[in-house]
Write a protein that holds these residues in place. Structure first.
Motif, mmCIF file in Angstrom:
data_model
loop_
_atom_site.group_PDB
_atom_site.id
_atom_site.type_symbol
_atom_site.label_atom_id
_atom_site.label_comp_id
_atom_site.label_asym_id
_atom_site.label_seq_id
_atom_site.Cartn_x
_atom_site.Cartn_y
_atom_site.Cartn_z
ATOM 1 N N VAL A 99 0.880 -1.372 -0.137
ATOM 2 C CA VAL A 99 -0.098 -0.002 -0.127
ATOM 3 C C VAL A 99 0.830 1.188 -0.018
ATOM 4 C CG1 VAL A 99 -2.216 -1.033 1.335
ATOM 5 C CG2 VAL A 99 -0.205 -0.097 2.482
ATOM 6 N N SER A 100 0.165 2.190 -0.675
ATOM 7 C CA SER A 100 1.126 3.486 -0.532
ATOM 8 C C SER A 100 0.783 4.304 0.408
ATOM 9 C CB SER A 100 1.004 4.256 -1.943
ATOM 10 O OG SER A 100 -0.545 4.638 -2.218
ATOM 11 N N GLN A 101 1.331 5.545 0.568
ATOM 12 C CA GLN A 101 1.088 6.395 1.879
ATOM 13 C C GLN A 101 -0.561 6.453 2.358
ATOM 14 O OE1 GLN A 101 2.537 10.278 1.577
ATOM 15 N NE2 GLN A 101 2.275 10.834 3.777
ATOM 16 N N PHE A 102 -1.080 6.999 1.397
ATOM 17 C CA PHE A 102 -2.537 7.381 1.907
ATOM 18 C C PHE A 102 -3.194 6.337 2.275
ATOM 19 C CE2 PHE A 102 -1.910 11.650 0.260
ATOM 20 C CZ PHE A 102 -2.242 12.384 1.041
ATOM 21 N N ALA A 103 -3.273 5.115 1.529
ATOM 22 C CA ALA A 103 -4.136 4.050 1.462
ATOM 23 C C ALA A 103 -3.472 3.221 2.804
ATOM 24 C CB ALA A 103 -3.922 3.089 0.489
ATOM 25 N N ALA A 104 -2.162 3.322 3.235
ATOM 26 C CA ALA A 104 -1.619 2.712 4.451
ATOM 27 C C ALA A 104 -2.157 3.145 5.387
ATOM 28 C CB ALA A 104 -0.124 2.704 4.258
ATOM 29 N N SER A 105 -2.692 4.460 5.652
ATOM 30 C CA SER A 105 -3.125 4.917 6.823
ATOM 31 C C SER A 105 -4.514 4.078 7.310
ATOM 32 C CB SER A 105 -3.351 6.449 6.819
ATOM 33 O OG SER A 105 -2.522 7.047 6.442
ATOM 34 N N SER A 106 -5.453 3.993 6.278
ATOM 35 C CA SER A 106 -6.623 3.272 6.602
ATOM 36 C C SER A 106 -6.679 1.673 6.409
ATOM 37 C CB SER A 106 -7.465 3.911 5.338
ATOM 38 O OG SER A 106 -7.186 3.383 4.020
ATOM 39 N N MET A 107 -5.469 1.201 5.938
ATOM 40 C CA MET A 107 -5.489 -0.207 5.778
ATOM 41 C C MET A 107 -5.505 -1.272 7.219
ATOM 42 S SD MET A 107 -6.092 -1.942 2.999
ATOM 43 C CE MET A 107 -5.832 -0.841 2.013
ATOM 44 N N PRO A 108 -4.947 -0.653 8.278
ATOM 45 C CA PRO A 108 -5.139 -1.553 9.238
ATOM 46 C C PRO A 108 -6.530 -1.874 10.018
ATOM 47 C CG PRO A 108 -3.153 0.198 9.645
ATOM 48 C CD PRO A 108 -4.045 0.372 8.452
ATOM 49 N N ALA A 109 -7.186 -0.909 9.734
ATOM 50 C CA ALA A 109 -8.728 -1.023 10.068
ATOM 51 C C ALA A 109 -9.519 -1.988 9.309
ATOM 52 C CB ALA A 109 -9.305 0.318 10.274
ATOM 53 N N VAL A 110 -9.018 -2.009 7.799
ATOM 54 C CA VAL A 110 -9.655 -2.954 6.998
ATOM 55 C C VAL A 110 -9.217 -4.474 7.375
ATOM 56 C CG1 VAL A 110 -9.960 -3.540 4.667
ATOM 57 C CG2 VAL A 110 -9.768 -1.235 5.355
ATOM 58 N N ILE A 111 -7.871 -4.595 7.721
ATOM 59 C CA ILE A 111 -7.247 -5.744 7.853
ATOM 60 C C ILE A 111 -7.824 -6.485 9.209
ATOM 61 C CG2 ILE A 111 -5.184 -7.252 8.476
ATOM 62 C CD1 ILE A 111 -3.697 -5.127 6.461
#
Length: 308
Positions: A99-111
């Motif tokens: 994931v790139s920068q902006f996507a990385a911020s929201s991805m932990p919640a998705v996982i």
């Protein structure tokens, strides 16, 4: 040599029961069918597996030696079938995600949410720059990539891009800022306030399709920082106003809790797109397909309201 699983199974059943009759009952075959399987196996191997008399059936010396090998082969086949079945049924699996920068911020919640639905599937996360995202996919270091639109995607025939979501560019300002009283805030309105922006590719995305004076104001912002958290804190401290994307619920909640407003900019209403990237020539595992579909549904549910 052409040995079948049915032949090995017949060999084991006859050896365990010492009888063609009992073996045929367990295999739901006729006695002649089981006898035929044994003869086929013996013919393929060129050996005698059973010593036969009118009163007794027993393993030959060769049969005694080969029986453990036959059991091991059938056990391995059963493990193979179980493994394939568990992967198909999503009982296990691994997903590798970049994931790139902006996507990385929201991805932990998705996982975390994905893990509640599929507890036996593990997801590994690699955060990287937008420039390196495609390389990780091309080198098969990851299964999927999530990031912003990439201009060089047209030159990559083996890369497939599916739109995940798109977000409007917004301005963040204190509640008591003059712009906060306006019903609609345009890009032109930014000319009259000190600006805080992120450095790098973010600026290029912001300034496309803007008038020269607005583009120049953004490019020559008074403050340029590396992280959105820094820009938001500087806005809270009164250094100026900043540009932001509503990419995380935590960011939206933080803005509201700190006497700030996040408002979409108009004239024009600019959107930034985020995509799921994968190699076109590489089939995804069932676990990765499940994660990709979950990702699409997750963001569709959350961002639909923001895009109204």
């Amino acid at each position: 040599m052409n040995i079948s699983i049915r032949q090995l199974n017949a060999f084991i059943k006859v050896a365990d029961n010492g009888s063609f009759t009992r073996a045929s009952d367990q295999m739901y075959l006729t006695q002649s069918a089981v006898s035929g399987l044994i003869k086929e196996l013996e013919s393929s191997l060129g050996v005698v597996l059973f010593d036969r008399t009118t009163r007794q059936l027993s393993l030959s010396v060769v049969g005694h030696h080969l029986l453990p090998q036959a059991r091991r082969i059938l056990n391995e086949m059963q493990l193979f079938e179980n493994e394939a079945s568990s992967l198909t049924s999503l009982a296990q699996g691994n997903v590798r995600l970049a994931v790139s920068q902006f996507a990385a911020s929201s991805m932990p919640a998705v996982i975390a949410q994905f893990g509640k639905h599929y507890p036996d599937i593990s997801v590994s996360l690699l955060d990287c720059s937008a420039e390196n995202l495609l390389k990780h996919i091309q080198d098969i270091e990851v299964d999927l990539g999530v990031g912003t639109e990439l201009e060089f995607i047209d030159n990559e025939d083996d890369i497939k891009a599916d739109l995940l979501y798109q977000l409007p560019f917004c301005v963040v300002m204190p509640d008591d800022h003059p712009l906060a009283k306006k019903a609609d805030i345009t890009w032109q309105d930014l000319l009259y306030s000190p600006l805080i922006t992120l450095q790098g590719p973010f600026l290029e995305q912001v300034t496309t399709e803007l008038t020269d004076d607005v583009a120049s104001h953004v490019q020559q912002a008074r403050y340029k920082v590396n992280f959105m958290s820094t820009a938001l804190e500087m806005t809270r401290q009164g250094f100026g106003i900043t540009l932001c994307l509503p990419y995380m619920p935590e960011v939206i909640d933080w803005v509201s809790a700190n006497n700030l407003q996040m408002r979409p900019l108009t004239q024009p209403k600019k959107m930034r797109q985020f995509f799921i990237y994968q190699r076109s020539s590489r089939a995804l595992s069932p676990a990765t397909i499940a994660f990709k579909e979950f990702l699409q549904h997750y963001f569709a549910d959350y961002f639909d309201d923001l895009q109204q």
